[in-house]
Write an enzyme that holds these catalytic residues in place. Structure first.
Site, short mmCIF file in Angstrom:
data_model
loop_
_atom_site.label_atom_id
_atom_site.label_comp_id
_atom_site.label_asym_id
_atom_site.label_seq_id
_atom_site.Cartn_x
_atom_site.Cartn_y
_atom_site.Cartn_z
N GLY A 167 0.80 -1.23 0.00
CA GLY A 167 0.00 0.00 0.00
C GLY A 167 0.83 1.27 0.00
N LEU A 168 2.15 1.14 -0.21
CA LEU A 168 3.01 2.33 -0.18
C LEU A 168 3.44 2.80 -1.57
CD1 LEU A 168 5.29 1.65 2.95
CD2 LEU A 168 3.16 2.94 2.82
N GLY A 169 2.80 2.27 -2.59
CA GLY A 169 3.04 2.79 -3.95
C GLY A 169 4.33 2.30 -4.59
N ASP B 159 -2.09 7.30 -6.90
CA ASP B 159 -0.75 6.80 -6.52
C ASP B 159 0.33 7.39 -7.42
OD1 ASP B 159 -2.21 5.32 -4.76
OD2 ASP B 159 -1.35 3.38 -5.29
N ALA C 157 4.25 2.24 -8.53
CA ALA C 157 4.31 3.57 -9.16
C ALA C 157 5.71 4.15 -9.03
CB ALA C 157 3.28 4.50 -8.51
N ALA C 158 6.36 3.91 -7.89
CA ALA C 158 7.71 4.47 -7.68
C ALA C 158 8.72 3.81 -8.61
CB ALA C 158 8.12 4.31 -6.22
#
Ligand code: MEV
Length: 316
Positions: A102-104, A149, A107-108
């Site tokens: 859930g910390l992306g 996100d 996307a990162a």
């Protein structure tokens, strides 16, 4: 020539899931936890390897049109944007962001990779364009993402996000102290988003109600956030968690961490992101960060990140 690009983790302060249905949500970057892409030029082909990034190594070819793989797809989109037939270099991706938490992290990885490909091509990639490209990859990861996100990860600023509306950055006057606690349980956002959709189809009225209540709560949270009223903001976060429980995306380990942080004196706490596993965020007064951290570890948290978030970004 060589260099490094990066992108941060993120948390959703309020509004996840409802944001997929057009409600507002607020997300914050966690700048001290990042994905890095070390790049260097070479004269033929592009290889990408991952350390901890959750991604397999790949040798990219411009003729490989099987862009189901998120890394290959991101390279493709970036090369295509610049009309580049060839990308010649070596990229190593290294990530401190836990995967499926859930910390992306997805996307990162995409954002850091897109920046590295642009750097190898010696081209400028604006945040606006990068955000559009990463959003395309998020669709491979999550099916029907809202776009929140990729937006917070690419711009690395607190955002008030409503799908298909102009983006708003938030001005946070007083620092927010967040303790982020990981259940250690991997959970795919794609699955919880699909479950909420299925629930919506089965029970449209009650589900719509829950999502609208989350949306209203986000509007109030924005007011308290911008006024620096952490106590009121914390209460709304806990209410948000209760609505997410009713939506069916919490779990016993998440509830346990939420309860432990509130019992230890947090202003409020909630799950952050897709839910079921992943992380809880607790909003706290600076002075009790160690107490809340200890309570969360005692309640079973596998990893803790404490962060002070200001208007621009987050720092350790
Ligand atoms: C995931 O970080 C947030 C969700 O609302 C999904 C999305 O907005 O795409 C659960």
């Amino acid at each position: 020539m060589s260099g490094q690009t990066s992108a941060p983790a993120k948390v959703i302060l309020v509004g996840e899931h409802a944001v997929v249905y057009g409600m507002p949500a607020i997300a914050l970057p966690l700048s001290q936890v990042r994905t890095y892409a070390d790049y260097q030029f070479c004269d033929h082909t592009l290889t990408v390897s991952g350390e901890n990034s959750g991604q397999p190594s790949l040798r990219w070819s411009p003729d490989d049109k099987s862009v189901r793989d998120p890394l290959a797809a991101m390279i493709h989109l970036t090369a295509q944007f610049f009309d580049a037939r060839e990308v010649c270099g070596k990229i190593v991706i290294r990530s401190d962001i836990p995967i499926a938490s859930g910390l992306g992290s997805g996307a990162a990885v995409s954002a850091a990779l897109g920046r590295a490909v642009a750097a190898i091509l010696s081209r400028e990639l604006s945040d606006y364009v990068l955000n559009e490209l990463v959003y395309e990859i998020e669709k491979l990861h999550h099916g029907t993402p809202s776009g929140i996100d990729n937006t917070v990860v690419v711009y690395e600023k607190p955002v008030y996000f409503v799908k298909d509306r102009a983006l708003e950055f938030l001005n946070i006057i007083d620092s927010l102290h967040l303790v982020v606690a990981d259940t250690g349980i991997a959970a795919l956002t794609r699955e919880t988003v699909a479950d909420v959709r299925e629930r919506y189809q089965r029970q449209p009225g009650p589900t719509r109600n829950l999502l609208e209540n989350i949306g209203m709560l986000t509007e109030q949270a924005r007011i308290h956030l911008e006024a620096g009223e952490s106590q009121q903001l914390g209460k709304l976060m806990t209410q948000n968690h209760e609505l997410l429980q009713m939506l069916g995306v919490s779990s016993a380990p998440l509830d346990c961490l939420v309860n432990a942080s509130i019992a230890a004196g947090a202003y409020g706490a909630k799950l952050s992101g897709g839910g079921r596993g992943g992380n809880v965020i607790a909003l706290v007064n600076d002075s009790i960060v160690p107490t809340v951290e200890a309570a969360l570890l005692a309640a079973g948290a596998k990893r803790i990140i404490s962060s002070s978030i200001t208007g621009k970004s987050a720092s350790a």
